[in-house]
Design a protein around this motif. Structure first.
Motif, mmCIF file in Angstrom:
data_model
loop_
_atom_site.group_PDB
_atom_site.id
_atom_site.type_symbol
_atom_site.label_atom_id
_atom_site.label_comp_id
_atom_site.label_asym_id
_atom_site.label_seq_id
_atom_site.Cartn_x
_atom_site.Cartn_y
_atom_site.Cartn_z
ATOM 1 N N GLY A 89 0.795 -1.220 0.000
ATOM 2 C CA GLY A 89 0.000 0.000 0.000
ATOM 3 C C GLY A 89 0.828 1.270 0.000
ATOM 4 N N SER A 90 2.155 1.132 -0.011
ATOM 5 C CA SER A 90 2.994 2.333 0.014
ATOM 6 C C SER A 90 2.848 3.115 -1.288
ATOM 7 N N ASP A 91 3.035 4.412 -1.216
ATOM 8 C CA ASP A 91 2.929 5.257 -2.413
ATOM 9 C C ASP A 91 3.907 4.821 -3.498
ATOM 10 N N MET A 92 5.133 4.472 -3.113
ATOM 11 C CA MET A 92 6.128 4.083 -4.120
ATOM 12 C C MET A 92 5.764 2.743 -4.751
ATOM 13 N N TYR A 93 5.267 1.807 -3.971
ATOM 14 C CA TYR A 93 4.831 0.514 -4.510
ATOM 15 C C TYR A 93 3.744 0.738 -5.558
ATOM 16 N N LYS A 94 2.762 1.576 -5.215
ATOM 17 C CA LYS A 94 1.667 1.871 -6.135
ATOM 18 C C LYS A 94 2.164 2.598 -7.382
ATOM 19 N N LEU A 95 3.087 3.548 -7.203
ATOM 20 C CA LEU A 95 3.625 4.288 -8.347
ATOM 21 C C LEU A 95 4.331 3.353 -9.323
ATOM 22 N N ILE A 96 5.169 2.478 -8.811
ATOM 23 C CA ILE A 96 5.907 1.557 -9.681
ATOM 24 C C ILE A 96 4.936 0.652 -10.441
ATOM 25 N N GLY A 97 3.930 0.142 -9.769
ATOM 26 C CA GLY A 97 2.927 -0.689 -10.444
ATOM 27 C C GLY A 97 2.169 0.081 -11.507
ATOM 28 N N PHE A 98 1.776 1.295 -11.188
ATOM 29 C CA PHE A 98 1.035 2.143 -12.120
ATOM 30 C C PHE A 98 1.880 2.457 -13.354
ATOM 31 N N LEU A 99 3.143 2.830 -13.129
ATOM 32 C CA LEU A 99 4.026 3.155 -14.250
ATOM 33 C C LEU A 99 4.333 1.937 -15.105
ATOM 34 N N ASN A 100 4.463 0.772 -14.480
ATOM 35 C CA ASN A 100 4.685 -0.448 -15.257
ATOM 36 C C ASN A 100 3.502 -0.738 -16.168
ATOM 37 N N LYS A 101 2.282 -0.540 -15.673
ATOM 38 C CA LYS A 101 1.090 -0.740 -16.505
ATOM 39 C C LYS A 101 1.041 0.276 -17.639
ATOM 40 N N ALA A 102 1.342 1.527 -17.344
ATOM 41 C CA ALA A 102 1.337 2.565 -18.379
ATOM 42 C C ALA A 102 2.421 2.294 -19.422
ATOM 43 N N ARG A 103 3.595 1.891 -18.962
ATOM 44 C CA ARG A 103 4.709 1.555 -19.862
ATOM 45 C C ARG A 103 4.304 0.432 -20.813
ATOM 46 N N ALA A 104 3.655 -0.591 -20.282
ATOM 47 C CA ALA A 104 3.214 -1.724 -21.098
ATOM 48 C C ALA A 104 2.094 -1.311 -22.047
ATOM 49 N N ALA A 105 1.135 -0.528 -21.559
ATOM 50 C CA ALA A 105 0.007 -0.115 -22.402
ATOM 51 C C ALA A 105 0.483 0.718 -23.592
ATOM 52 N N GLN A 106 1.480 1.555 -23.374
ATOM 53 C CA GLN A 106 2.012 2.411 -24.448
ATOM 54 C C GLN A 106 3.128 1.723 -25.239
ATOM 55 N N GLN A 107 3.584 0.575 -24.757
ATOM 56 C CA GLN A 107 4.689 -0.165 -25.388
ATOM 57 C C GLN A 107 5.846 0.774 -25.736
ATOM 58 N N VAL A 108 6.297 1.517 -24.734
ATOM 59 C CA VAL A 108 7.314 2.554 -24.958
ATOM 60 C C VAL A 108 8.615 2.006 -25.538
ATOM 61 N N TRP A 109 8.932 0.766 -25.281
ATOM 62 C CA TRP A 109 10.177 0.180 -25.768
ATOM 63 C C TRP A 109 10.236 0.125 -27.296
ATOM 64 N N LYS A 110 9.099 0.247 -27.966
ATOM 65 C CA LYS A 110 9.064 0.210 -29.426
ATOM 66 C C LYS A 110 9.428 1.554 -30.062
ATOM 67 N N TYR A 111 9.528 2.592 -29.241
ATOM 68 C CA TYR A 111 9.706 3.942 -29.777
ATOM 69 C C TYR A 111 10.976 4.587 -29.276
ATOM 70 N N ASP A 112 11.526 5.439 -30.118
ATOM 71 C CA ASP A 112 12.694 6.207 -29.729
ATOM 72 C C ASP A 112 12.297 7.231 -28.677
ATOM 73 N N GLN A 113 13.260 7.683 -27.939
ATOM 74 C CA GLN A 113 13.031 8.723 -26.944
ATOM 75 C C GLN A 113 13.411 10.060 -27.580
ATOM 76 N N ILE A 114 12.446 10.959 -27.697
ATOM 77 C CA ILE A 114 12.688 12.252 -28.339
ATOM 78 C C ILE A 114 12.574 13.353 -27.298
ATOM 79 N N GLU A 115 13.667 14.081 -27.111
ATOM 80 C CA GLU A 115 13.665 15.203 -26.177
ATOM 81 C C GLU A 115 12.750 16.293 -26.717
ATOM 82 N N ARG A 116 11.834 16.775 -25.863
ATOM 83 C CA ARG A 116 10.849 17.780 -26.281
ATOM 84 C C ARG A 116 11.044 19.132 -25.607
ATOM 85 N N TYR A 117 11.592 19.137 -24.401
ATOM 86 C CA TYR A 117 11.796 20.381 -23.656
ATOM 87 C C TYR A 117 12.794 20.100 -22.549
#
Length: 176
Positions: A89-117
């Motif tokens: 239930g810790s905030d960091m535990y929840k954050l890591i889980g949430f970000l892992n789901k978002a990372r998977a949903a967006q499949q970020v590994w398939k895309y280059d990282q482009i600096e925007r600002y």
């Protein structure tokens, strides 16, 4: 500073053939854990973990990060995890889980990282449709409005903060 982060990322691009194969991490067994450092701030740590998980490369989360283990150096940075009680239930535990789901949903590994600002306090980049904004500013300071014109969106697109998707959205305006 964020300018040194930008420079480091550019140096890695020129030094390695494939930076997607490099591990990215915030904490490890050889160094003091982030929460033990002078001026620990939960907002800064959350931004660091966000960068670690969405940044180009293979994200590595050192055990205990999700429990905010704060060992200042060897052997204190390697204490047993069972002493934490495995708090899911810790905030960091929840954050890591949430970000892992978002990372998977967006499949970020398939895309280059482009600096925007980038300035001394804010770094923004995109990976496909994922648009990430992180800061090195702590919880006791706010950042004024910034305008990011280098982005992958078209005027009229609605973009939302994934942490507050029902209440924190903007409509992209036209440039000029």
């Amino acid at each position: 500073s964020m300018t040194s982060l930008s420079g480091m990322l550019k140096n890695m691009e020129s030094a390695f053939v494939d930076t997607t194969l490099l591990g990215t991490f915030a904490d490890n067994h050889d160094n003091a854990r982030f929460p033990s450092m002078q001026g620990y701030d939960p907002r800064r740590y959350a931004n660091l973990i966000t960068m670690t998980l969405i940044n180009k490369g293979i994200p590595i989360v050192y055990y205990g990060t999700e429990q905010l283990m704060a060992g200042s150096g060897d052997p204190h940075n390697r204490l047993p995890l069972w002493r934490t009680g495995y708090n899911t239930g810790s905030d960091m535990y929840k954050l890591i889980g949430f970000l892992n789901k978002a990372r998977a949903a967006q499949q970020v590994w398939k895309y280059d990282q482009i600096e925007r600002y980038m300035d001394n306090e804010v770094y923004a980049f995109s990976r496909g449709k994922a648009f990430v904004v992180v800061t090195n500013v702590g919880q006791d300071k706010s950042i004024g409005p910034i305008e990011i014109t280098n982005h992958p969106f078209t005027p009229g697109d609605k973009i939302c903060n994934i942490f507050y998707a029902s209440s924190d959205c903007i409509t992209v305006g036209s440039i000029g």
